[in-house]
Design a protein around this motif. Structure first.
Motif, PDB file in Angstrom:
ATOM      1  N   UNK A 211      24.416  61.792   2.191  1.00  0.00           N
ATOM      2  CA  UNK A 211      24.840  62.274   3.500  1.00  0.00           C
ATOM      3  C   UNK A 211      25.006  61.113   4.456  1.00  0.00           C
ATOM      4  N   UNK A 212      25.766  61.334   5.512  1.00  0.00           N
ATOM      5  CA  UNK A 212      25.972  60.265   6.480  1.00  0.00           C
ATOM      6  C   UNK A 212      25.408  60.669   7.845  1.00  0.00           C
ATOM      7  N   UNK A 213      24.983  59.658   8.578  1.00  0.00           N
ATOM      8  CA  UNK A 213      24.420  59.884   9.902  1.00  0.00           C
ATOM      9  C   UNK A 213      24.655  58.608  10.731  1.00  0.00           C
ATOM     10  N   UNK A 214      24.885  58.781  12.030  1.00  0.00           N
ATOM     11  CA  UNK A 214      25.060  57.606  12.896  1.00  0.00           C
ATOM     12  C   UNK A 214      23.825  56.714  12.779  1.00  0.00           C
ATOM     13  N   UNK A 215      24.059  55.410  12.728  1.00  0.00           N
ATOM     14  CA  UNK A 215      22.964  54.461  12.499  1.00  0.00           C
ATOM     15  C   UNK A 215      21.781  54.722  13.426  1.00  0.00           C
ATOM     16  N   UNK A 216      20.607  54.788  12.843  1.00  0.00           N
ATOM     17  CA  UNK A 216      19.378  54.940  13.607  1.00  0.00           C
ATOM     18  C   UNK A 216      19.081  56.361  14.062  1.00  0.00           C
ATOM     19  N   UNK A 217      19.960  57.320  13.734  1.00  0.00           N
ATOM     20  CA  UNK A 217      19.816  58.680  14.261  1.00  0.00           C
ATOM     21  C   UNK A 217      19.140  59.670  13.312  1.00  0.00           C
ATOM     22  N   UNK A 218      18.887  59.258  12.086  1.00  0.00           N
ATOM     23  CA  UNK A 218      18.257  60.184  11.130  1.00  0.00           C
ATOM     24  C   UNK A 218      16.890  60.619  11.649  1.00  0.00           C
TER      25      UNK A 218
ATOM     26  N   UNK B  17      33.791  55.487  -6.545  1.00  0.00           N
ATOM     27  CA  UNK B  17      33.868  54.433  -5.519  1.00  0.00           C
ATOM     28  C   UNK B  17      33.923  55.107  -4.160  1.00  0.00           C
ATOM     29  N   UNK B  18      33.017  54.695  -3.289  1.00  0.00           N
ATOM     30  CA  UNK B  18      32.924  55.276  -1.955  1.00  0.00           C
ATOM     31  C   UNK B  18      32.976  54.152  -0.930  1.00  0.00           C
ATOM     32  N   UNK B  19      33.754  54.342   0.122  1.00  0.00           N
ATOM     33  CA  UNK B  19      33.870  53.330   1.171  1.00  0.00           C
ATOM     34  C   UNK B  19      33.154  53.822   2.426  1.00  0.00           C
ATOM     35  N   UNK B  20      31.940  53.362   2.658  1.00  0.00           N
ATOM     36  CA  UNK B  20      31.197  53.814   3.830  1.00  0.00           C
ATOM     37  C   UNK B  20      31.854  53.346   5.133  1.00  0.00           C
ATOM     38  N   UNK B  21      31.613  54.063   6.215  1.00  0.00           N
ATOM     39  CA  UNK B  21      32.193  53.685   7.507  1.00  0.00           C
ATOM     40  C   UNK B  21      31.199  52.873   8.334  1.00  0.00           C
ATOM     41  N   UNK B  22      31.746  52.001   9.182  1.00  0.00           N
ATOM     42  CA  UNK B  22      30.894  51.193  10.053  1.00  0.00           C
ATOM     43  C   UNK B  22      30.140  52.121  11.012  1.00  0.00           C
ATOM     44  N   UNK B  23      28.932  51.736  11.365  1.00  0.00           N
ATOM     45  CA  UNK B  23      28.163  52.503  12.342  1.00  0.00           C
ATOM     46  C   UNK B  23      27.433  53.700  11.760  1.00  0.00           C
ATOM     47  N   UNK B  24      27.558  53.858  10.439  1.00  0.00           N
ATOM     48  CA  UNK B  24      26.873  54.981   9.788  1.00  0.00           C
ATOM     49  C   UNK B  24      25.816  54.487   8.826  1.00  0.00           C
ATOM     50  N   UNK B  25      24.796  55.313   8.653  1.00  0.00           N
ATOM     51  CA  UNK B  25      23.843  55.082   7.581  1.00  0.00           C
ATOM     52  C   UNK B  25      23.976  56.222   6.591  1.00  0.00           C
ATOM     53  N   UNK B  26      23.465  55.997   5.377  1.00  0.00           N
ATOM     54  CA  UNK B  26      23.509  57.022   4.345  1.00  0.00           C
ATOM     55  C   UNK B  26      22.111  57.507   4.039  1.00  0.00           C
ATOM     56  N   UNK B  27      21.973  58.801   3.933  1.00  0.00           N
ATOM     57  CA  UNK B  27      20.721  59.357   3.421  1.00  0.00           C
ATOM     58  C   UNK B  27      21.001  59.808   1.992  1.00  0.00           C
TER      59      UNK B  27
END
Ligand code: ADP
Ligand code: MG
Length: 324
Positions: A144-151, A40-50
């Motif tokens: 992996x995580x990255x700020x939304x739209x920044x990948x 179980x993983x709780x993603x953070x707001x404002x992030x996207x996942x690759x």
């Protein structure tokens, strides 16, 4: 449940997982790690996942005599390299392991290679699967995580951009052809450019990692961006061992050889000084090897002549290329 293991290794699948792969959770985002049906993983707001996955098959992606530590290292490295190539921060991985037997000595080395690299990057193993199989095969899925739209995608290259590579190109292909050379570590223990790549957000227009040969991989970036490139052969960073080879052989290894796990990306020319500073700060060799053109396709400028480079890199299911 595993089927019978060798008489010397009385260990079932669950003991094996407990002994070699369960570790304390360090990433607060992981609410539940190994042990249940799912993590179980709780993603953070404002992030996207690759999210990416890569398989290594014995004899196909590494020579059969590769040591277990290197196999564990490399299986993770190739996945972290993909996450890095998006400009993202690797966070978690899943490991699907198919092994011929539950050899504790082999498993201990394998896990050490994998965990050593994982710890360097704060990456957490959160699950997987373990099966007995006649063929050794390792599949890792990385998140992996990255700020939304920044990948950083492959599709953003612009006409006039510099094409930049990290490190030297063709070393792993050389090592594959010349076993036990000074470049063996480049084949066995690739170092994903994780920290460097994250500084390229907002700087690089397009990026990928070189896994199947510079020409083929750069070709993907060019097609997805709808542009072309003129590569300057003399600018491509090459190890002295390769530079000592006849030119056609050099070009084969550098342009079509696989397994480099270096980054290839494009930047606006005015960003070059900033890029160089970041490269120095992160101890990353960088080199401009060409410039993006409106004319599509990959051209090579070598010894005063410019010609189209049409040879491919490694492709599975293609009888005209050789396996890395
Ligand atoms: P299930 O049968 O429900 O799929 P498993 O018995 O295969 O569960 O796995 C038990 C737990 O161990 C799960 O949390 C799974 O993700 C984890 N796991 C299994 N194999 C591995 C491995 N090689 N590395 C890490 N975790 C693993
Ligand atoms: Mg299972």
């Amino acid at each position: 449940m595993a089927s019978a293991v060798g008489v010397l290794f009385v260990m079932n699948e669950f003991e094996l997982i407990r002994q070699f792969f369960v570790e304390p959770t360090t990433d607060a985002m992981v609410r539940l790690g190994i042990g249940d049906d799912c993590a179980i993983v709780a993603p953070q707001a404002g992030e996207e996942w690759v999210i990416t996955t890569d398989t290594l098959v014995a004899g196909r992606h590494f020579p059969l005599d590769t040591d277990a530590y290197s196999i564990g290292w490399k299986a993770l490295a190739v996945n972290l390299s993909d996450v890095a190539a998006m400009g993202a921060r690797p966070r978690m991985v899943l490991l699907a392991l198919s092994v011929p037997d539950a050899d504790p000595a082999w498993l201990a080395q394998f896990r050490q290679g994998l965990f050593d690299l994982a710890q360097q990057h704060g990456v957490q193993l959160i699950g997987g699967d373990t099966t007995k199989s006649p063929l050794l095969s390792i599949t890792i899925t990385a998140l992996g995580s990255v700020a939304s739209g920044q990948a950083i995608r492959r599709s953003g290259a612009q006409v006039g951009d510099y094409v930049v590579v990290t490190g030297s190109i063709g070393d792993a292909a050389y090592a594959l052809r010349h076993p036990h050379s000074a470049l063996q570590h480049r084949l066995d223990r690739p170092i994903p450019r994780v920290a460097f790549a994250q500084g390229l957000r907002g700087v690089a227009h397009a990026m990928l990692d070189i896994s199947d040969g510079l020409a083929q991989d750069l070709g993907h970036l060019l097609r997805q961006s709808g542009v072309g490139v003129v590569l300057d052969w003399s600018a491509i960073p090459i190890h002295p061992l390769l530079a000592a080879l006849p030119l056609p052989e050099q070009q084969q290894l550098v342009l079509s050889g696989g397994d480099d796990y270096e980054l290839c990306f494009t930047i606006a020319p005015h960003a070059w000084p900033v890029l160089q500073e970041w490269a120095a700060q992160t101890n990353t060799p960088v080199q401009v090897i060409g410039q993006i053109t409106a004319q599509q396709g990959l051209s090579l400028s070598c010894q005063g002549q410019i010609s189209a480079w049409t040879h491919t890199g490694f492709m599975h299911f293609d009888s005209t290329t050789t396996s890395p």
